[in-house]
Design a protein around this motif. Structure first.
Motif, PDB file in Angstrom:
ATOM      1  N   ILE A  91       0.841  -1.198   0.000  1.00 20.53           N
ATOM      2  CA  ILE A  91       0.000   0.000   0.000  1.00 20.53           C
ATOM      3  C   ILE A  91       0.880   1.253   0.000  1.00 20.53           C
ATOM      4  O   ILE A  91       1.637   1.479   0.945  1.00 20.53           O
ATOM      5  N   PRO A  92       0.795   2.069  -1.074  1.00 18.73           N
ATOM      6  CA  PRO A  92       1.556   3.329  -1.100  1.00 18.73           C
ATOM      7  C   PRO A  92       0.971   4.327  -0.090  1.00 18.73           C
ATOM      8  O   PRO A  92      -0.242   4.461   0.026  1.00 18.73           O
ATOM      9  N   VAL A  93       1.867   4.978   0.644  1.00 23.07           N
ATOM     10  CA  VAL A  93       1.475   5.975   1.637  1.00 23.07           C
ATOM     11  C   VAL A  93       2.290   7.239   1.372  1.00 23.07           C
ATOM     12  O   VAL A  93       3.519   7.192   1.354  1.00 23.07           O
ATOM     13  N   ALA A  94       1.614   8.347   1.180  1.00 18.65           N
ATOM     14  CA  ALA A  94       2.280   9.614   0.887  1.00 18.65           C
ATOM     15  C   ALA A  94       2.757  10.298   2.164  1.00 18.65           C
ATOM     16  O   ALA A  94       2.125  10.178   3.215  1.00 18.65           O
ATOM     17  N   ASP A  95       3.872  10.977   2.046  1.00 18.88           N
ATOM     18  CA  ASP A  95       4.387  11.886   3.075  1.00 18.88           C
ATOM     19  C   ASP A  95       4.928  11.194   4.324  1.00 18.88           C
ATOM     20  O   ASP A  95       4.794   9.999   4.504  1.00 18.88           O
ATOM     21  N   GLU A  96       5.533  12.010   5.157  1.00 22.64           N
ATOM     22  CA  GLU A  96       6.079  11.601   6.457  1.00 22.64           C
ATOM     23  C   GLU A  96       4.948  11.528   7.486  1.00 22.64           C
ATOM     24  O   GLU A  96       4.020  12.321   7.435  1.00 22.64           O
ATOM     25  N   ALA A 124      -1.532  -4.122  12.896  1.00 21.11           N
ATOM     26  CA  ALA A 124      -0.091  -4.184  13.152  1.00 21.11           C
ATOM     27  C   ALA A 124       0.507  -2.784  12.993  1.00 21.11           C
ATOM     28  O   ALA A 124       0.248  -2.109  11.992  1.00 21.11           O
ATOM     29  N   PRO A 125       1.296  -2.338  13.969  1.00 21.76           N
ATOM     30  CA  PRO A 125       1.898  -0.999  13.866  1.00 21.76           C
ATOM     31  C   PRO A 125       2.952  -0.943  12.758  1.00 21.76           C
ATOM     32  O   PRO A 125       3.605  -1.945  12.459  1.00 21.76           O
ATOM     33  N   VAL A 126       3.088   0.223  12.167  1.00 18.51           N
ATOM     34  CA  VAL A 126       4.117   0.449  11.153  1.00 18.51           C
ATOM     35  C   VAL A 126       4.602   1.894  11.304  1.00 18.51           C
ATOM     36  O   VAL A 126       3.809   2.804  11.547  1.00 18.51           O
ATOM     37  N   PHE A 127       5.917   2.074  11.241  1.00 23.12           N
ATOM     38  CA  PHE A 127       6.522   3.391  11.446  1.00 23.12           C
ATOM     39  C   PHE A 127       6.844   4.007  10.093  1.00 23.12           C
ATOM     40  O   PHE A 127       7.641   3.461   9.338  1.00 23.12           O
ATOM     41  N   LEU A 128       6.232   5.152   9.802  1.00 23.35           N
ATOM     42  CA  LEU A 128       6.331   5.763   8.482  1.00 23.35           C
ATOM     43  C   LEU A 128       7.040   7.113   8.549  1.00 23.35           C
ATOM     44  O   LEU A 128       6.413   8.161   8.473  1.00 23.35           O
ATOM     45  N   ASN A 129       8.350   7.044   8.734  1.00 26.39           N
ATOM     46  CA  ASN A 129       9.160   8.258   8.698  1.00 26.39           C
ATOM     47  C   ASN A 129      10.578   7.885   8.295  1.00 26.39           C
ATOM     48  O   ASN A 129      10.955   6.717   8.304  1.00 26.39           O
ATOM     49  N   ASN A 130      11.345   8.887   7.935  1.00 25.96           N
ATOM     50  CA  ASN A 130      12.727   8.678   7.520  1.00 25.96           C
ATOM     51  C   ASN A 130      13.703   8.787   8.681  1.00 25.96           C
ATOM     52  O   ASN A 130      14.900   8.677   8.491  1.00 25.96           O
ATOM     53  N   ASN A 131      13.202   9.003   9.867  1.00 29.59           N
ATOM     54  CA  ASN A 131      14.055   9.239  11.026  1.00 29.59           C
ATOM     55  C   ASN A 131      14.052   8.030  11.965  1.00 29.59           C
ATOM     56  O   ASN A 131      13.938   8.170  13.168  1.00 29.59           O
ATOM     57  N   ASN A 132      14.126   6.821  11.383  1.00 39.13           N
ATOM     58  CA  ASN A 132      14.050   5.624  12.218  1.00 39.13           C
ATOM     59  C   ASN A 132      15.116   4.584  11.894  1.00 39.13           C
ATOM     60  O   ASN A 132      15.030   3.454  12.359  1.00 39.13           O
TER      61      ASN A 132
END
Length: 169
Positions: A91-96, A124-132
């Motif tokens: 699933i594509p997700v836009a943005d941070e 299920a949790p998912v972390f969607l950022n570039n700072n991980n």
């Protein structure tokens, strides 16, 4: 002596320029602005609450990625998708979404005999950022599960196998 001093000064300047150039190019590297949440949806054919050798993956299951505000709990966005023939969704997700809590959530199963969610395996949790620390824009979610209305006949033998393992531990 003046020639040696000039050579050392020139070498020092060149080293400093090379170091700052490498540092600047590394810092300017582009980071993904779109993520892909990947996971699988399975059918608990034994009603065991976990995947077994008899479990199957569900094609055409509907999954949603939902993000909520950490402070208010209000939903900020959602993105939907379906599983492919292997039971995998992308699933594509836009943005941070660094300041949000995001989860993959089961929506529906196309298999009416396997359409009830497995307790504890419906999100299920998912972390969607570039700072991980994750370099890829593909972020994996734990498998999500539905369960059959009635277990398969072979499940008694399969579950007995797990009891034997527990007895040895």
């Amino acid at each position: 002596m003046a020639s040696l001093r000039a050579s050392l000064l020139l070498a020092a300047v060149l080293c400093a320029l090379a170091a700052s150039s490498a540092s600047a190019s590394r810092d300017l590297r582009s980071r993904p602005t779109q993520f892909v949440v990947r996971g699988r949806v399975w059918c608990d054919t034994c009603r065991a609450g976990f995947e077994t050798p008899a479990s199957t993956f569900i094609a055409g299951a509907k999954v949603r990625v939902e993000c909520k505000s950490r402070s208010t709990g209000a939903q900020t966005c959602s993105f939907e998708g379906h599983t492919d023939h292997t039971g995998t969704y992308n699933i594509p997700v836009a943005d941070e979404h660094e300041h949000e809590l995001c989860e993959s959530v089961l929506v529906s199963s196309p298999d009416t005999a396997c359409a009830k969610t497995v307790a504890g395996r419906e999100r299920a949790p998912v972390f969607l950022n570039n700072n991980n620390g994750v370099a890829s824009n593909v972020h994996l979610a734990n498998a999500l599960g539905f369960e059959k209305d009635t277990p398969l006949a072979a499940c008694a033998q399969i579950l007995k196998m797990y009891e034997e393992v527990n007895d040895r531990v």
